[in-house]
Scaffold this motif. Structure first.
Motif, short mmCIF file in Angstrom:
data_model
loop_
_atom_site.label_atom_id
_atom_site.label_comp_id
_atom_site.label_asym_id
_atom_site.label_seq_id
_atom_site.Cartn_x
_atom_site.Cartn_y
_atom_site.Cartn_z
N LYS A 348 -5.01 -6.02 -21.37
CA LYS A 348 -6.40 -5.16 -20.98
C LYS A 348 -5.43 -3.86 -20.81
N VAL A 350 -2.88 -0.21 -21.25
CA VAL A 350 -1.96 0.23 -19.99
C VAL A 350 -2.52 1.81 -19.82
N HIS A 352 -5.79 4.41 -20.06
CA HIS A 352 -7.44 4.56 -20.25
C HIS A 352 -7.56 5.62 -20.58
N SER A 369 2.28 4.94 -9.73
CA SER A 369 2.88 3.74 -9.31
C SER A 369 3.09 2.87 -10.20
N SER A 372 1.42 2.30 -13.74
CA SER A 372 0.33 2.63 -13.77
C SER A 372 0.37 3.53 -15.15
N ASP A 543 -3.14 6.50 -12.04
CA ASP A 543 -3.48 5.34 -11.11
C ASP A 543 -3.85 4.22 -11.97
N GLU A 544 -3.36 2.83 -12.58
CA GLU A 544 -3.42 2.20 -13.11
C GLU A 544 -4.21 2.28 -14.83
N GLY A 545 -3.28 3.62 -15.14
CA GLY A 545 -3.52 3.92 -16.61
C GLY A 545 -4.73 5.17 -16.53
N ARG A 546 -5.01 5.44 -15.74
CA ARG A 546 -6.37 6.55 -16.16
C ARG A 546 -5.65 7.69 -15.10
N THR A 562 -4.48 9.14 -4.81
CA THR A 562 -3.60 8.67 -5.41
C THR A 562 -2.23 9.66 -4.64
#
Length: 577
Positions: A348, A350, A352, A369, A372, A543-546, A562
């Motif tokens: 997926k 990294v 988005h 984090s 991220s 956060d998680e690439g967003r 966050t």
């Protein structure tokens, strides 16, 4: 790429190669002529007792020998010159190609493998070229000439060649065919041992801190033994080559003397002719044996050539634009428009759909984090990677449409791992601005809070820097890397977690000194510590690439959950406020 390199090589060294061929031809003709003269001395001088004839022909043999020696020296010199030039050109081509690689290609090959390909592999091919020029040119001439002259001496006895040469070729071919897989494996195992060595040398402090020297010795021992075992297997086959060739040669000598002796005894052949014939047989077999030396190197060199070709034929994923844009004003505005990025082979992305803008005179901080995508996002600006969707714009122009030189001139990057190059402090500070004066460098060191420890060094700016800057502490390396970017005075500063090794007091002093220096530039900071970025004009939370939040410290404390989690994990409620 490799074909083009070979064409350039042949055109560049056409004249030396032509001269070498001439010298090899003269040398071989001289060598083939000597047995004929020797046969004449025996048959027309020794047998008849004509001393004058012996002196005349002997003098001629001496002259021919001197010509042969001179041509041999010239041929070896030219061969060495051409081969070394070829090795130099291949190494340079590999270096230029690797310089064009993005992080993606570097990661695919791996640093140890690239080093091996540029050193050991090139050396194997270089030696093959040297042997080709000094042996393989002469061997066919000597073999063909030897066969013709042997037939002139005695045709019936030459029927032995129909047995000797195929047997020798079959023995050599069988051994070489079994050596190829071992040579292929050896090059890969050299990569492995280089990787282990590189890792252990780089991580020596960690190894000592955790007292894992015995385990690392075993790990290196396994890799070393693996290479040793493969080399021994290849060496055993190689060791069989010489006895097999010598066996065939000695049996050939016995056969020639046996059958030739009968022909001399029957009066069908003279003693001098038998002596010359024996010399020609030896020349033929020597030509085969010289070819054997060559064939022993071909398997390993062919494997090395495949690996070199793998580098030269690999296209970089980050390429220069065909028609770069040069008509833009360099204000330093950086904009991410719906950026999506994924590493090759990843399940997926990294990043988005990342969108935000960084403006001149303002500091934009990126926080999130671990994992991220902060550093990945920053690496898209200097095109260490290219986006797979969306666009990264500098002054309204997609970075993919800017020439690498123009884009680089706008940026001052301080990487997450501060790296210094071998040389002096001044050399490193001038890395981005070769004409920087001492005053400019001291001013940059002032801003980076590095002036104090540089002044304490015996040679100041001329103090030596070891490879990677290992003779400085982590904090000192970071400050020198920051000073290197400041000396360049770019339109866009990119700080990739560049303050993590600094204590809070030095961090605060550096940021305070940096603000007036960068008042006209765009500053993008990736950080883990909230204290480093809390006063930024704009904070982007990943956060998680967003992007899950954008705003100032105060705004995000109210609106972004966050960001609240990150802040309160480092600061108390009172400190955060």
């Amino acid at each position: 790429m490799l074909v083009q390199l070979l064409r350039q090589f042949l055109s560049q060294y056409a004249r030396p190669i032509a001269l070498l061929l001439v010298f090899q031809l003269v040398q071989t003709i001289a060598a083939l002529y000597l047995p004929t003269l020797n046969a004449d001395i025996i048959d027309k001088g020794v047998v008849t007792g004509d001393i004058g004839y012996i002196w005349r022909v002997g003098g001629m043999m001496l002259m021919v020998t001197l010509v042969q020696v001179a041509c041999t020296i010239a041929a070896v010199y030219l061969g060495a010159r051409v081969a070394m030039g070829f090795g130099r050109d291949v190494r340079r081509a590999q270096f230029v190609q690797v310089e064009s690689f993005s992080q993606q290609e570097i990661g695919t090959f791996g640093a140890p493998s690239l080093i091996t390909r540029a050193t050991n592999d090139v050396q194997q091919v270089q030696m093959l070229v040297l042997m080709s020029l000094t042996i393989m040119v002469m061997a066919p001439i000597m073999m063909i000439g030897g066969v013709i002259l042997a037939l002139q001496q005695d045709v019936p006895l030459s029927s032995l060649l129909l047995v000797i040469v195929p047997v020798l070729a079959a023995v050599v071919g069988l051994i070489i065919s079994r050596m190829v897989p071992y040579f292929r494996a050896m090059q890969k195992k050299i990569d492995t041992i280089n990787g282990v060595l590189r890792e252990q040398i780089s991580g020596i402090r960690v190894i000592r801190a955790f007292v894992t020297e015995p385990r690392e010795r075993r790990r290196f021992g396994d890799a070393n033994t693996d290479l040793y075992d493969t080399s021994v297997r290849a060496g055993r086959l190689m060791a069989m080559m010489f006895p097999a060739v010598m066996l065939v040669m000695n049996l050939s000598t016995v056969a020639v003397m046996w059958f030739g002796g009968h022909r001399v005894d029957s009066g069908e052949m003279q003693i001098g002719a038998l002596t010359a014939y024996l010399s020609y047989i030896m020349y033929i077999l020597m030509a085969v044996m010289m070819s054997t030396f060559m064939f022993m190197m071909v398997p390993r060199a062919s494997v090395a050539a495949e690996r070199i070709r793998g580098v030269l034929d690999t296209d970089a994923s980050v390429v220069e634009p065909l028609q770069p844009r040069r008509d833009t004003e360099h204000a330093g505005v950086v904009r991410f428009e719906h950026v999506t990025f994924a590493y090759p082979g990843a399940e997926k992305p990294v990043l988005h759909d990342v969108t935000f803008e960084a403006l001149p005179g303002r500091t934009t901080a990126i926080i999130g984090s671990t994992g991220s995508g902060k550093s990945t996002l920053l690496n898209l600006v200097p095109r260490l990677y290219d986006v797979i969707d969306g666009a990264v714009l500098v002054d309204g122009v997609d970075v993919r449409d800017l020439a690498g030189e123009d884009l680089g001139a706008l940026l001052g990057l301080v990487p997450q791992k501060a790296y210094l190059f071998t040389g002096t402090i001044a050399d490193n500070l001038r890395y981005g601005k070769p004409d920087a004066t001492d005053e400019e460098m001291w001013a940059a060191l002032d801003v980076a809070q590095a002036r104090s420890f540089v002044e304490e060094l015996p040679d100041g700016l001329g103090s030596a820097v070891a490879q990677g800057g290992t003779n400085f502490s982590g904090g000192q390396r970071q400050r020198l890397a920051i000073a290197r970017a400041i000396v360049r005075d770019p339109r866009v500063y990119l700080f990739d977690d560049s303050f993590s090794a600094l204590d809070y007091a030095t961090d605060a002093a550096l940021r305070a000194a940096l603000k007036p220096r960068t008042r006209r530039s765009t500053v993008i900071v990736v950080a883990q510590r909230v204290a480093t970025i809390r006063y930024a004009d704009q904070i982007v939370v990943l956060d998680e690439g967003r992007v899950v939040g954008t705003g100032t410290h105060a705004q995000l404390l109210e609106t972004c959950e966050t960001y609240q989690e990150i802040v309160y994990s480092q600061l108390s409620v009172e400190e955060a406020a």
